[in-house]
Design an enzyme around this catalytic site. Structure first.
Site, PDB file in Angstrom:
ATOM      1  CD  GLN A 106      38.031  23.269  45.355  1.00 26.26           C
ATOM      2  OE1 GLN A 106      37.256  22.408  44.917  1.00 26.26           O
ATOM      3  NE2 GLN A 106      38.738  24.043  44.551  1.00 26.26           N
ATOM      4  CG  ASN A 107      44.513  23.358  47.856  1.00 23.37           C
ATOM      5  OD1 ASN A 107      43.825  22.724  47.056  1.00 23.37           O
ATOM      6  ND2 ASN A 107      45.206  24.430  47.512  1.00 23.37           N
ATOM      7  CG  ASP A 109      48.102  22.098  50.637  1.00 26.03           C
ATOM      8  OD1 ASP A 109      48.060  22.077  49.391  1.00 26.03           O
ATOM      9  OD2 ASP A 109      47.805  23.115  51.312  1.00 26.03           O
ATOM     10  CG  HIS A 124      37.157  19.914  49.788  1.00 25.54           C
ATOM     11  ND1 HIS A 124      37.564  19.947  48.473  1.00 25.54           N
ATOM     12  CD2 HIS A 124      35.816  20.161  49.761  1.00 25.54           C
ATOM     13  CE1 HIS A 124      36.518  20.172  47.693  1.00 25.54           C
ATOM     14  NE2 HIS A 124      35.451  20.311  48.443  1.00 25.54           N
ATOM     15  CB  CYS A 159      35.388  13.821  70.550  1.00 24.00           C
ATOM     16  SG  CYS A 159      35.021  15.549  70.889  1.00 24.00           S
ATOM     17  CB  SER A 201      39.293  21.680  37.608  1.00 19.19           C
ATOM     18  OG  SER A 201      38.709  20.974  38.716  1.00 19.19           O
ATOM     19  CD  GLU A 228      43.084  22.557  32.821  1.00 20.02           C
ATOM     20  OE1 GLU A 228      43.483  21.971  31.798  1.00 20.02           O
ATOM     21  OE2 GLU A 228      42.743  21.968  33.866  1.00 20.02           O
TER      22      GLU A 228
HETATM   23  N1  APR Z   1      49.010  27.431  38.434  1.00 21.20           N
HETATM   24  C1  APR Z   1      47.726  27.608  38.027  1.00 21.20           C
HETATM   25  N2  APR Z   1      46.867  26.574  37.790  1.00 21.20           N
HETATM   26  C2  APR Z   1      47.361  25.331  37.971  1.00 21.20           C
HETATM   27  C3  APR Z   1      48.687  25.063  38.378  1.00 21.20           C
HETATM   28  C4  APR Z   1      49.522  26.186  38.618  1.00 21.20           C
HETATM   29  N3  APR Z   1      50.805  26.054  39.009  1.00 21.20           N
HETATM   30  N4  APR Z   1      48.852  23.718  38.464  1.00 21.20           N
HETATM   31  C5  APR Z   1      47.674  23.163  38.113  1.00 21.20           C
HETATM   32  N5  APR Z   1      46.778  24.121  37.824  1.00 21.20           N
HETATM   33  C6  APR Z   1      45.361  23.991  37.459  1.00 21.20           C
HETATM   34  C7  APR Z   1      45.017  22.745  36.679  1.00 21.20           C
HETATM   35  O1  APR Z   1      45.149  22.989  35.289  1.00 21.20           O
HETATM   36  C8  APR Z   1      43.553  22.539  37.074  1.00 21.20           C
HETATM   37  O2  APR Z   1      42.695  23.309  36.243  1.00 21.20           O
HETATM   38  O3  APR Z   1      44.669  23.866  38.693  1.00 21.20           O
HETATM   39  C9  APR Z   1      43.482  23.105  38.496  1.00 21.20           C
HETATM   40  C10 APR Z   1      43.432  22.008  39.546  1.00 21.20           C
HETATM   41  O4  APR Z   1      42.190  21.337  39.393  1.00 21.20           O
HETATM   42  P1  APR Z   1      41.957  19.972  40.200  1.00 21.20           P
HETATM   43  O5  APR Z   1      43.129  19.091  40.008  1.00 21.20           O
HETATM   44  O6  APR Z   1      40.601  19.496  39.809  1.00 21.20           O
HETATM   45  O7  APR Z   1      41.970  20.409  41.724  1.00 21.20           O
HETATM   46  P2  APR Z   1      40.780  21.081  42.515  1.00 21.20           P
HETATM   47  O8  APR Z   1      39.994  21.998  41.625  1.00 21.20           O
HETATM   48  O9  APR Z   1      41.354  21.681  43.742  1.00 21.20           O
HETATM   49  O10 APR Z   1      39.890  19.802  42.913  1.00 21.20           O
HETATM   50  C11 APR Z   1      38.804  20.037  43.756  1.00 21.20           C
HETATM   51  O11 APR Z   1      38.492  17.646  43.970  1.00 21.20           O
HETATM   52  O12 APR Z   1      39.374  15.551  44.272  1.00 21.20           O
HETATM   53  C12 APR Z   1      38.742  16.598  44.890  1.00 21.20           C
HETATM   54  O13 APR Z   1      38.838  17.076  47.168  1.00 21.20           O
HETATM   55  C13 APR Z   1      39.599  17.148  45.991  1.00 21.20           C
HETATM   56  O14 APR Z   1      39.757  19.435  46.749  1.00 21.20           O
HETATM   57  C14 APR Z   1      39.820  18.596  45.601  1.00 21.20           C
HETATM   58  C15 APR Z   1      38.639  18.862  44.678  1.00 21.20           C
END
Ligand code: APR
Length: 263
Positions: A106-107, A109, A124, A159, A201, A228
């Protein structure tokens, strides 16, 4: 924790086709904040999330206004300068061992590619690319001098294949997942016998539906590595959660897989 790392290494050493699903959590140890963790971008600045819902609409209404906003208020500033961390490199090693066949991330980066992962599906999108919504062509962003095009030539990037205005490859809220990526990602979830879900998450759909499509197949092992528990943990979609940092846990798993492979 140790026996879950052992269990996961055993599964990976024996599996035919492992796939990793990753989210922002795997990049926090590179200095890129996640969205919904304790210091997440949306948690600290809900206004940012609200604005994020308006960007795709802006592009559809006016590519000029979209590019003005993107150039004057660049989001994710500096993200492409960040470096991969041990979590990314651990997945590269699993791919080089022929165990991990694909990463669906989903990243945006670009850190998996930067670390050396070869098969990465940017669910994404990817901040390092531009994309044409009409013919789905993608281009590295560095091939376009965006400031010159917009401010000197008074144009928007077009494009090279069909002439339609380009946007960032990043998939904004409300924007459909590009069909090619959506199909390939679903296919990977259908092929895997081990799914490693790292640092997400698991709350954003349709990405979060991928584990369910894997779960429906008998014998598939789904392992979460996350700071978590998530809905996948609570609903027992994952077989178990190894709770902690991906940058610490994934290298331990890979180290054990290498030992098992030598035996
Ligand atoms: N190691 C393991 N887990 C981690 C770490 C780490 N170092 N740092 C953070 N986390 C966990 C957090 O606790 C959280 O449960 O990673 C999860 C990140 O969840 P989100 O912040 O919701 O990110 P993500 O799931 O990628 O979001 C999905 O939402 O906003 C949109 O497009 C955006 O791609 C993103 C999508």
């Amino acid at each position: 924790m140790e026996n879950l790392i052992e269990r996961t290494a055993q599964h990976l050493a024996k599996c035919q086709y492992a796939v990793a699903l990753t989210g922002a959590g795997i990049s926090t140890e590179s200095g890129i904040p996640d969205y919904r963790g304790p210091k997440g971008v949306w948690v600290k600045n809900p206004e940012e999330e609200r604005k994020a819902y308006q960007i795709y609409d802006l592009f559809q209404k006016s590519p000029e206004a979209y590019w003005q906003e993107s150039l004057e208020n660049p989001r994710f500033k500096g993200m492409l300068k960040m470096k991969p961390n041990p979590g990314h490199y651990a997945l590269v090693e699993l791919e080089e061992m022929g165990i991990l066949k694909a990463i669906v991330t989903q990243n945006i980066d670009n850190l998996h590619a930067k670390a050396g992962s070869r098969r990465v599906l940017d669910y994404h999108g990817n901040l390092a690319k531009l994309r044409c919504e009409s013919c789905h062509s993608r281009y590295p962003v560095e091939e376009f001098d965006l400031k010159k095009i917009f401010y000197q030539e008074r144009k928007v990037p077009l494009c090279r294949n069909c002439g339609y205005p380009l946007k960032s490859d990043v998939v904004y809220f409300g924007e459909p997942i590009p069909q090619d990526i959506a199909t390939l990602s679903w296919e990977e979830a259908q092929k895997c016998d081990v799914m490693l879900i790292c640092g997400t998450s698991a709350t954003v759909y349709p990405f979060a539906s991928l584990p369910f499509s894997a779960k429906n197949r008998p014998g598939v092992i789904i392992v979460e590595v996350n700071a978590e528990p998530t809905p996948l943990t609570q609903d027992k979609i994952s077989d178990y959660l190894i709770q902690g940092k991906t940058g610490e846990i994934l290298p331990q798993i890979v180290k054990r897989v290498k030992e098992l492979k030598k035996e």
